[in-house]
Enzyme design. Structure first.
Site, PDB file in Angstrom:
ATOM      1  N   TYR A  56     -37.344  80.218  73.890  1.00 34.99           N
ATOM      2  CA  TYR A  56     -38.373  80.026  73.006  1.00 34.99           C
ATOM      3  C   TYR A  56     -38.200  78.995  72.040  1.00 34.99           C
ATOM      4  CZ  TYR A  56     -39.612  84.395  75.156  1.00 34.99           C
ATOM      5  OH  TYR A  56     -39.847  85.525  76.194  1.00 34.99           O
ATOM      6  N   HIS A 119     -33.354  86.262  81.962  1.00 38.15           N
ATOM      7  CA  HIS A 119     -34.581  85.960  81.676  1.00 38.15           C
ATOM      8  C   HIS A 119     -35.264  85.383  82.823  1.00 38.15           C
ATOM      9  CE1 HIS A 119     -37.078  83.759  78.344  1.00 38.15           C
ATOM     10  NE2 HIS A 119     -38.030  84.519  79.187  1.00 38.15           N
TER      11      HIS A 119
HETATM   12  P1  NAD Z   1     -49.083  88.064  73.224  1.00 39.27           P
HETATM   13  O1  NAD Z   1     -49.903  88.644  74.201  1.00 39.27           O
HETATM   14  O2  NAD Z   1     -48.444  88.803  72.286  1.00 39.27           O
HETATM   15  O3  NAD Z   1     -49.976  86.822  72.298  1.00 39.27           O
HETATM   16  C1  NAD Z   1     -49.262  86.092  71.257  1.00 39.27           C
HETATM   17  C2  NAD Z   1     -50.212  85.291  70.867  1.00 39.27           C
HETATM   18  O4  NAD Z   1     -51.259  85.943  70.038  1.00 39.27           O
HETATM   19  C3  NAD Z   1     -49.638  84.437  69.706  1.00 39.27           C
HETATM   20  O5  NAD Z   1     -50.377  82.953  69.768  1.00 39.27           O
HETATM   21  C4  NAD Z   1     -49.908  84.890  68.464  1.00 39.27           C
HETATM   22  O6  NAD Z   1     -49.740  84.272  67.438  1.00 39.27           O
HETATM   23  C5  NAD Z   1     -51.014  85.672  68.594  1.00 39.27           C
HETATM   24  N1  NAD Z   1     -51.341  86.767  67.760  1.00 39.27           N
HETATM   25  C6  NAD Z   1     -50.748  87.884  67.678  1.00 39.27           C
HETATM   26  N2  NAD Z   1     -51.395  88.650  66.908  1.00 39.27           N
HETATM   27  C7  NAD Z   1     -52.640  88.264  66.686  1.00 39.27           C
HETATM   28  C8  NAD Z   1     -53.694  88.947  65.750  1.00 39.27           C
HETATM   29  N3  NAD Z   1     -53.635  89.911  65.184  1.00 39.27           N
HETATM   30  N4  NAD Z   1     -54.692  88.226  65.572  1.00 39.27           N
HETATM   31  C9  NAD Z   1     -54.762  86.759  66.115  1.00 39.27           C
HETATM   32  N5  NAD Z   1     -53.903  86.133  67.053  1.00 39.27           N
HETATM   33  C10 NAD Z   1     -52.634  86.910  67.172  1.00 39.27           C
HETATM   34  O7  NAD Z   1     -48.109  87.045  74.075  1.00 39.27           O
HETATM   35  P2  NAD Z   1     -46.371  86.753  73.822  1.00 39.27           P
HETATM   36  O8  NAD Z   1     -45.979  86.342  72.567  1.00 39.27           O
HETATM   37  O9  NAD Z   1     -46.201  85.917  75.092  1.00 39.27           O
HETATM   38  O10 NAD Z   1     -45.872  88.112  74.061  1.00 39.27           O
HETATM   39  C11 NAD Z   1     -45.147  88.949  73.490  1.00 39.27           C
HETATM   40  C12 NAD Z   1     -43.500  88.772  73.276  1.00 39.27           C
HETATM   41  O11 NAD Z   1     -43.092  89.088  74.554  1.00 39.27           O
HETATM   42  C13 NAD Z   1     -43.142  87.401  73.462  1.00 39.27           C
HETATM   43  O12 NAD Z   1     -43.134  86.788  71.784  1.00 39.27           O
HETATM   44  C14 NAD Z   1     -41.566  87.430  73.795  1.00 39.27           C
HETATM   45  O13 NAD Z   1     -41.158  87.966  72.643  1.00 39.27           O
HETATM   46  C15 NAD Z   1     -42.034  88.724  75.032  1.00 39.27           C
HETATM   47  N6  NAD Z   1     -42.365  88.119  76.362  1.00 39.27           N
HETATM   48  C16 NAD Z   1     -40.964  87.926  77.156  1.00 39.27           C
HETATM   49  C17 NAD Z   1     -41.422  87.323  78.409  1.00 39.27           C
HETATM   50  C18 NAD Z   1     -40.113  87.604  79.571  1.00 39.27           C
HETATM   51  O14 NAD Z   1     -38.940  87.850  78.862  1.00 39.27           O
HETATM   52  N7  NAD Z   1     -40.436  86.933  80.502  1.00 39.27           N
HETATM   53  C19 NAD Z   1     -42.641  86.904  78.853  1.00 39.27           C
HETATM   54  C20 NAD Z   1     -43.550  87.038  77.739  1.00 39.27           C
HETATM   55  C21 NAD Z   1     -43.414  87.537  76.517  1.00 39.27           C
END
Ligand code: NAD
Length: 314
Positions: A56, A119
């Site tokens: 990230y 990952h």
């Molecule tokens: P998400 O669906 O959580 O969306 C994140 C986006 O939404 C960001 O732009 C954030 O700023 C925005 N957001 C969050 N809350 C909000 C709100 N209340 N109003 C408006 N915008 C808002 O997607 P994500 O971040 O990809 O997934 C969550 C976490 O899961 C990641 O940060 C990561 O830690 C993990 N993840 C892991 C993998 C993997 O291991 N392969 C893949 C995807 C995500």
């Protein structure tokens, strides 16, 4: 805040977890001090589970999270990953995994992580992950540098295949259990429950789709999925319902996973997402949103090596 036990780890994780990928500018430029305040606000309101990865922001998210957690490390359950380092840069070898973990610990300013995940396993060779990568993680666990080990990825079949062949405590998948897609609950949850594996549902906002600002330009969903979701978001907003709150509440209600990881970069987002915990159910609105999404529901995209993709997607 409510807490649930993560599989057989004994870790009591908050039902909403803090995804740190936005701290690494994955969804646009994030202000570092706003990010730090978001982390502190999350901890103050009971969020105790934090997920990050060297990938990230190409180490930036780990740097920033490590900085924000200074003096607060003992209050959180911290997860990081190894094996993925850029969009198309993967190295699942034991030597890289050992080195990667040392680098992560330095950035996170900690002697250990609670969870260490391989990952995006669908981009790797399953034989190598089972016979080399996970044994290396097990060695790191024995050294006390990780309390538990697991795997992450988008493709559900390969996650189950690997977890059947090598012991893991946790599995994290993303974009497979939310308003748009629900097959985590049918395809992986029964497997995880049967094997006592802690399941983590990430990206409840489908990587930014369920937000007023919409998804980032790199979003892999098909144009018709993005268009249907935009119609649904507009409808929610015209009814004065914040889309993120509605979408997160749906995940909390519909999927009994231990924790749902939402990516956050500001205090306002933390507050907004915490509000989902007490957001009243709205079955009429849900029915309407589900009608809008019905033609595109459960549409997934191909991810990883062809042999590791779900449903033979090419
Ligand atoms: P998400 O669906 O959580 O969306 C994140 C986006 O939404 C960001 O732009 C954030 O700023 C925005 N957001 C969050 N809350 C909000 C709100 N209340 N109003 C408006 N915008 C808002 O997607 P994500 O971040 O990809 O997934 C969550 C976490 O899961 C990641 O940060 C990561 O830690 C993990 N993840 C892991 C993998 C993997 O291991 N392969 C893949 C995807 C995500």
């Amino acid at each position: 805040m409510r807490y649930r036990t993560l599989g057989r780890t004994g870790l009591a994780v908050s039902v909403i977890g803090f995804g740190a990928s936005p701290l690494g500018n994955e969804f646009g430029e994030a202000d570092p001090s706003a990010g730090e305040r978001a982390v502190h606000a999350a901890i103050a309101s009971g969020i105790n589970f934090f997920d990050v990865a060297p990938y990230y922001g190409r180490t930036l998210a780990e740097e920033r999270l490590g900085q924000a957690l200074e003096g607060k490390r003992s209050q959180v359950i911290l997860a990081t990953k190894c094996g993925r380092y850029d969009i198309d840069q993967f190295d699942f070898s034991a030597s890289r995994v050992f080195r990667s973990t040392e680098e992560s610990l330095r950035r996170l300013k900690s002697d250990y992580v609670d969870l260490l995940h391989v990952h995006d396993v669908e981009f790797g060779d399953v034989t190598q992950i089972v016979n080399e990568t996970l044994p290396a993680l097990e060695e790191i666990r024995r050294q006390g540098k990780a309390r538990f080990i697991g795997i992450t990825g988008y493709s559900l079949g390969v996650l189950a295949r690997i977890a059947s062949a090598a012991p893991v405590s946790t599995i994290l998948s993303y974009c497979r259990s939310n308003l748009l897609v629900g097959d985590l609950d049918t395809r992986l949850r029964p497997f995880a429950a049967e094997h006592g594996i802690g399941l983590i549902n990430a990206s409840p906002l489908h990587m930014g789709i369920w937000t007023p600002q919409g998804p980032p330009s790199w979003h892999p969903a098909a144009p018709e999925v993005l268009a249907a979701a935009r119609t649904a978001v507009n409808f929610l907003q015209s009814s004065s319902i914040p889309p993120a709150r509605f979408a997160l509440r749906y995940c909390l209600d519909s999927s009994p996973v231990a924790t749902t990881l939402v990516g956050m970069a500001t205090e306002d987002q933390v507050k907004e997402n915490l509000a989902a915990l007490d957001h009243p159910n709205n079955p009429e609105m849900l029915k309407h949103i589900q009608q809008i999404l019905a033609p595109v529901r459960n549409r997934i995209w191909p991810s990883g090596r062809i042999e590791n993709r779900d449903n033979g997607l090419h």
